[in-house]
Enzyme design. Structure first.
Site, short mmCIF file in Angstrom:
data_model
loop_
_atom_site.label_atom_id
_atom_site.label_comp_id
_atom_site.label_asym_id
_atom_site.label_seq_id
_atom_site.Cartn_x
_atom_site.Cartn_y
_atom_site.Cartn_z
N SER A 149 -13.94 -38.28 26.38
CA SER A 149 -14.61 -39.50 25.92
C SER A 149 -13.89 -40.08 24.70
O SER A 149 -12.73 -40.44 24.78
CB SER A 149 -16.08 -39.20 25.64
OG SER A 149 -16.80 -40.38 25.40
N HIS A 150 -14.57 -40.14 23.56
CA HIS A 150 -14.00 -40.79 22.37
C HIS A 150 -13.54 -39.78 21.33
O HIS A 150 -13.35 -40.13 20.16
CB HIS A 150 -15.04 -41.74 21.76
CG HIS A 150 -16.35 -41.07 21.49
ND1 HIS A 150 -17.30 -40.89 22.46
CD2 HIS A 150 -16.84 -40.50 20.37
CE1 HIS A 150 -18.34 -40.25 21.94
NE2 HIS A 150 -18.08 -40.01 20.67
N ASP A 305 -15.28 -47.41 24.95
CA ASP A 305 -14.56 -46.24 24.46
C ASP A 305 -13.59 -45.81 25.56
O ASP A 305 -13.57 -46.40 26.65
CB ASP A 305 -15.53 -45.14 24.03
CG ASP A 305 -16.32 -44.54 25.19
OD1 ASP A 305 -16.39 -45.18 26.25
OD2 ASP A 305 -16.88 -43.44 25.02
N ASP A 307 -13.27 -43.64 27.93
CA ASP A 307 -13.68 -43.38 29.31
C ASP A 307 -14.68 -44.42 29.81
O ASP A 307 -15.24 -44.28 30.90
CB ASP A 307 -14.22 -41.96 29.49
CG ASP A 307 -15.54 -41.71 28.78
OD1 ASP A 307 -15.79 -42.35 27.74
OD2 ASP A 307 -16.34 -40.88 29.26
N ASP A 309 -17.69 -45.34 29.09
CA ASP A 309 -19.13 -45.16 29.27
C ASP A 309 -19.93 -45.72 28.09
O ASP A 309 -21.15 -45.82 28.16
CB ASP A 309 -19.50 -43.71 29.58
CG ASP A 309 -19.20 -42.74 28.45
OD1 ASP A 309 -18.53 -43.13 27.47
OD2 ASP A 309 -19.63 -41.57 28.55
N LYS A 413 -24.83 -43.31 31.01
CA LYS A 413 -24.46 -44.51 30.27
C LYS A 413 -23.25 -45.16 30.94
O LYS A 413 -22.37 -44.48 31.46
CB LYS A 413 -24.19 -44.19 28.81
CG LYS A 413 -23.21 -43.08 28.53
CD LYS A 413 -23.18 -42.79 27.03
CE LYS A 413 -22.29 -41.60 26.70
NZ LYS A 413 -22.87 -40.32 27.12
#
Length: 573
Positions: A149-150, A305, A307, A309, A413
């Site tokens: 992710s982030h 971000d 990915d 989401d 999300k």
């Protein structure tokens, strides 16, 4: 090096399929770096409700190819034991643009196909929401996304979706973790993907799958609010992630033609060269997209971000500057907009205990249902699925950390559908001659100016156990506010000021929530391992006709400063 550690390290070295991590491990062995090796082999990277996430490197405490293979073998064994026809229903796998994500995803596919599973593997990088969508679309037994992710560049992760399309929750996390422990002692099955394809065990998800998700957003009932889109212009950044192609496509489908992507951040790049920390919440992360918006005098500066989401947005002000909206502000704006336009049977919205209480008040004004869960989309979505009824379908959920779910196409999300919904909301407002700021002020005037803050408080090492202290000596007042009732989630119990109690329907967690007069609130999450607590504060200031946004905000900020100071002073030293 002691005998046990020597055996552990050598065994791992022999099993590690990655020359890169083998080399790193060999250097430590040759240097006899016992201290580092001891740390590296002190346990396993913990598998929890978010799956795995950690720094990439050698050994069982890091993310690497052997950990991914062992994890996948454990997950596969658990699925076979829990879900009927798991192998034929199969698993969908996607991955982001980080270093090693492609390899980790392909390794996972090789393990599962060797175990007899049908695997649907994305043919290229994919936004995380596409995989969550794919679990339900294909009626798969589970989904895996290789993503961190982030997180910073040195991280990677392994996220698991259950058959319902939502992230796993207990008891599946501990059940999978136990199977991983067992798999780590066994030979891991592995099938070459060419052979898997020949045996019809591997199905490549190519452009047709991506287009199915794209059309799903375009045709979503609650995203059919057709307004004049010509007044909405926006800059967009994928933040060196995987969102750009799909974000641009779904915006185009919805009629938004003035979209300006930040070229320097458009393509996936695991080094994230233009941001210190690829999280839109971090200071400086939005600088390039705001500069791009400023160049075109755009209404919005939007980000996903890496990915895709999460969704973040800065909005142009009357001073032609750009100001970031908080996650709570975006959540309340989207919630109010969607409730204004949703059909009568689609009125279920959700948020988390640490997010603003404003959405619940907005929902009440629409005679809609609002549920509250523990922090995390795993809870928001699983509870949302369970709360759905024929005449009360799920509409929207959010948490303050920039996560939003619009409709029930994706049970996680989704920063892409949130981007479209927000742009459509702005188009509707523009038709009425209103701005985002006008709409927020309107909501605040109706329900009160809500201000939220989060603070980590470091305590002295000899400070008594803060959770126990607060449970034994519950405060009657915090600052100048009387405590009306308090919730102890570790006991699933609500205690009122007269001493009476009630059971609360939330999973057990080490969290204390104090509900105060004037709608103020304090949430305390003690740390069980270090002298630190996390505190979440909310204050609400009513607005009268003489108030402006600025005066209400100033008053709320002063109230908040006093509130935090008084609360911290009340804690034991």
């Amino acid at each position: 090096m002691n005998t046990h550690l020597h055996h552990q390290v050598n065994q791992w070295f022999e099993q590690d399929p990655d020359p890169k991590t083998q080399r790193a491990l060999k250097i430590l062995i040759d240097n006899q770096d016992e201290s580092t090796l001891t740390d590296m082999f002190s346990g396993r990277l913990a598998f929890g409700t978010a799956g795995l996430r950690g720094v990439v490197g050698p050994g069982p405490m890091a993310m690497n190819r052997l950990v991914v293979r062992q994890t996948t073998a454990g997950l596969g064994a658990y699925l076979l034991s829990q879900i009927s026809y798991a192998a034929s229903r199969g698993v969908i796998i996607g991955y982001d643009g980080r270093h090693d994500s492609y390899t980790f995803a392909h390794d996972a596919a090789s393990v599962l196909t060797a175990m007899g599973f049908t695997v649907r593997l994305t043919a290229q990088v994919a936004p995380t929401p596409l995989v969550a969508f794919g679990v339900k679309h294909f009626n798969a037994a589970a989904g895996i996304v290789v993503t961190a992710s982030h997180n910073p560049p040195q991280y990677n992760g392994y996220k698991v979706y259950w058959e319902n399309g939502a992230q796993i929750i207990p008891p599946h996390d501990s059940g999978i973790a136990a199977r991983i422990e067992h798999a780590a002692t066994q030979t891991i099955p592995f099938m070459d993907l060419e052979l898997a394809e020949e045996q019809d065990k591997l199905i490549w998800l190519k452009d047709e799958f991506y287009q199915t998700y794209r059309h799903g957003i375009h045709n979503a009932t609650i995203l059919q609010q057709h307004a004049n889109t010509s007044k909405v212009s926006l800059a967009y950044t994928a933040m060196h992630g995987v969102g750009a192609n799909m974000a641009e496509a779904v915006l185009h489908d919805a009629g938004f033609k003035q979209v300006y992507s930040v070229e320097a951040q458009r393509e996936p790049d695991g080094d994230f060269p233009t941001v210190n920390f690829p999280n839109p919440e971090e200071e400086g992360a939005m600088d390039l997209v705001i500069a791009e918006a400023n160049k075109h005098r755009a209404m919005l500066a939007c980000a996903n971000d890496p990915d895709a989401d999460r969704f973040a947005v800065a909005v142009r002000t009357s001073d032609n500057d750009y100001k970031m909206l908080t996650g709570d502000q975006v959540g309340v704006l989207l919630g109010e907009y969607l409730l204004s336009n949703a059909p009568a049977h689609q009125r279920l919205v959700g948020t988390t205990i640490v997010s603003s209480s404003l959405l619940s008040k907005v929902a009440q004004s629409f005679h809609a249902s609002c549920y509250t869960t523990l922090t995390g989309f795993k809870w928001l979505m699983n509870v949302g699925i369970n709360r759905c009824e024929a005449d009360n379908q799920f509409l929207f959920a959010y948490e303050e950390a920039l996560g939003y779910t619009v409709g029930s196409m994706v049970w996680d999300k989704d920063g892409l559908s949130a981007l479209v919904a927000f742009a459509q909301m702005c188009a509707k407002l523009a038709e009425k001659g209103q701005t985002v700021w006008d709409k927020l002020e309107q909501i605040y005037r109706q329900h009160g100016f809500h201000l939220n803050a989060q603070i980590s408080i470091a305590l002295k090492p000899d400070t008594p156990n803060i959770g126990e202290y607060l449970r034994q000596q519950p405060p009657e007042k915090i600052a100048d506010y009387t405590v009306q009732f308090w919730d102890d989630l570790s006991q699933s119990r609500r205690t009122f000021c007269d001493g009476s109690t009630a059971v609360i329907d939330l999973p057990k967690s080490d969290v204390l929530i104090y509900s105060l007069e004037n709608d103020a609130r304090v949430i305390v999450r003690p740390s069980g391992t270090e002298p630190k607590i996390k505190c979440y504060y909310e204050v609400v200031e009513s607005m009268d006709e003489t108030d402006t946004w600025a005066t209400a905000q100033m008053r709320a900020q002063q109230t908040m400063a006093n509130f935090i100071k008084a609360h911290q002073a009340s804690l034991p030293e």
